[in-house]
Scaffold this active site. Structure first.
Site, short mmCIF file in Angstrom:
data_model
loop_
_atom_site.label_atom_id
_atom_site.label_comp_id
_atom_site.label_asym_id
_atom_site.label_seq_id
_atom_site.Cartn_x
_atom_site.Cartn_y
_atom_site.Cartn_z
N ASN A 9 -10.68 8.64 0.14
CA ASN A 9 -9.61 9.46 0.86
C ASN A 9 -9.96 11.04 0.77
O ASN A 9 -9.79 11.67 -0.31
CB ASN A 9 -8.41 8.98 0.63
CG ASN A 9 -7.29 9.98 1.51
OD1 ASN A 9 -7.56 10.66 2.45
ND2 ASN A 9 -5.91 9.86 1.02
N LYS A 11 -9.13 13.49 2.68
CA LYS A 11 -8.02 14.43 3.04
C LYS A 11 -8.18 15.62 3.74
O LYS A 11 -9.42 15.45 4.42
CB LYS A 11 -7.18 14.77 1.67
CG LYS A 11 -6.84 13.60 0.80
CD LYS A 11 -5.70 14.23 -0.15
CE LYS A 11 -5.39 12.79 -1.15
NZ LYS A 11 -4.50 12.98 -2.00
N HIS A 85 0.21 6.93 4.09
CA HIS A 85 0.00 7.74 2.95
C HIS A 85 1.13 8.71 2.50
O HIS A 85 1.90 9.01 3.43
CB HIS A 85 -1.09 8.61 3.01
CG HIS A 85 -1.75 9.35 1.76
ND1 HIS A 85 -1.09 10.34 1.35
CD2 HIS A 85 -2.75 8.60 0.80
CE1 HIS A 85 -1.59 10.61 0.09
NE2 HIS A 85 -2.70 9.76 -0.07
N GLU A 155 0.05 3.22 -4.90
CA GLU A 155 -0.01 4.51 -5.11
C GLU A 155 1.09 5.31 -5.46
O GLU A 155 1.83 5.67 -4.79
CB GLU A 155 -0.68 5.50 -4.25
CG GLU A 155 -2.17 4.97 -3.48
CD GLU A 155 -2.73 6.05 -2.76
OE1 GLU A 155 -3.89 6.66 -3.39
OE2 GLU A 155 -2.31 6.51 -1.78
N GLY A 161 -3.12 13.33 -7.47
CA GLY A 161 -3.48 14.48 -7.65
C GLY A 161 -2.79 15.15 -8.91
O GLY A 161 -2.85 16.53 -8.90
N SER A 198 -4.95 9.57 -8.89
CA SER A 198 -5.77 10.29 -10.22
C SER A 198 -6.76 9.56 -10.86
O SER A 198 -7.10 9.60 -11.97
CB SER A 198 -4.77 10.70 -11.18
OG SER A 198 -3.91 11.72 -10.57
N GLY A 219 -8.87 9.92 -3.91
CA GLY A 219 -8.81 11.13 -3.29
C GLY A 219 -9.79 12.08 -3.82
O GLY A 219 -10.98 11.96 -3.79
N GLY A 220 -8.92 13.09 -4.60
CA GLY A 220 -9.68 14.18 -5.19
C GLY A 220 -11.33 13.84 -5.82
O GLY A 220 -12.20 14.58 -5.26
P1 PGA Z 1 -6.12 11.27 -5.82
O1 PGA Z 1 -5.48 11.00 -4.41
O2 PGA Z 1 -7.03 10.26 -6.24
O3 PGA Z 1 -6.57 12.81 -5.73
O4 PGA Z 1 -4.79 11.28 -6.77
C1 PGA Z 1 -5.33 9.53 -4.17
C2 PGA Z 1 -4.62 9.59 -2.65
O5 PGA Z 1 -3.76 10.43 -2.29
O6 PGA Z 1 -5.01 8.45 -1.82
#
Ligand code: PGA
Length: 238
Positions: A9, A11, A85, A155, A161, A198, A219-220
């Site tokens: 993802n 974003k 989300h 999640e 994050g 994360s 995500g990140g």
């Molecule tokens: P993250 O985000 O891996 O940066 O924590 C996951 C998400 O929001 O789907």
């Protein structure tokens, strides 16, 4: 052993140059990866050897400026969409009823749905996490015949994050709750559940040992092509 699903993802994580560089640097071919860039960059990603998805979708039949409908997604060859989300739930007040309409429409168009659910920090601390997750899963999926098209991403909002992750036991518990809800309340046995929040190169090896999950939503860590490919390779090694 069944291949794990890996969803990236992206974003709002990239400007045009970053997107172009990403495509140059990401080398591999992975059938089990669904990458979800910002839709304005989708064209740049179209030659990559991964599947592409949208970070959100809207239902057909309602004019809504700025959104992308399920049928538009299908007409562009998109096969997967993220729905619900937590950032959309929080900043855009997207509630479970709206999410249900989106899921219904996306199912009708035969899209693969990555439905995000998870408790906030407050819900966790007040002992309301299970109730919140149960409500999110049930309301999003009620009245849907083809739950087979849906994969749920668990999640926890407090893990997104933040570099904090639940314990393995906590993840197993929530995955089993989600499976119970879909089985007992929605009469669907066999829902696949991903973990998201994360996930990174340091913790993925440990998380990957959890048998009960079917993959990850990342995500990140997916916005850096080298890191993401490293993570994909660790996951696919099992
Ligand atoms: P993250 O985000 O891996 O940066 O924590 C996951 C998400 O929001 O789907």
């Amino acid at each position: 052993m069944k291949e794990r699903i890996i969803v990236g993802n992206m974003k709002l994580g990239m400007l045009k140059e970053d997107a172009l560089n990403y495509v140059k640097k990401f080398k591999g071919e992975y059938r089990n990866v669904v990458l979800c860039p910002s839709s304005i960059y989708l064209n740049y990603f179209s030659d990559m050897k991964v599947k592409l998805g949208l970070q959100n979708v809207f239902y057909d039949g309602t004019l809504c400026t700025g959104e992308i409908s399920s049928s538009q997604a299908v007409s562009m060859g998109i096969k997967y969409v993220i729905i619900g989300h937590s950032e959309r739930r929080e900043y855009l007040e997207e509630n479970n009823d709206i999410i249900n309409k989106k899921v219904k429409d996306a199912v009708k168009h035969n899209l693969g749905i990555l439905l995000c659910v998870g408790e906030t920090e407050e819900e966790k601390e007040d002992g309301r996490a299970d109730g919140a997750i149960k409500r999110q899963v049930y309301t999003a999926l009620k009245g849907i015949d083809n739950i087979r098209n849906v994969v749920i991403a668990y999640e926890p909002v407090w893990a997104i994050g933040t570099n904090k992750i639940p314990t393995v036991e906590e993840i197993k518990e929530k995955v089993s709750l989600i499976k119970r809800v879909t089985k007992e309340l929605l009469d669907y046995d066999g829902i696949r559940v991903l973990y998201g929040g994360s996930v990174n190169e340091e913790n993925v090896e440990q998380l990957n040992q959890i048998e009960e999950i079917s993959g990850f939503l990342i995500g990140g860590a997916c916005t850096n092509p080298k890191k993401f490919e490293k993570i994909i390779k660790i996951i696919n090694k099992r």
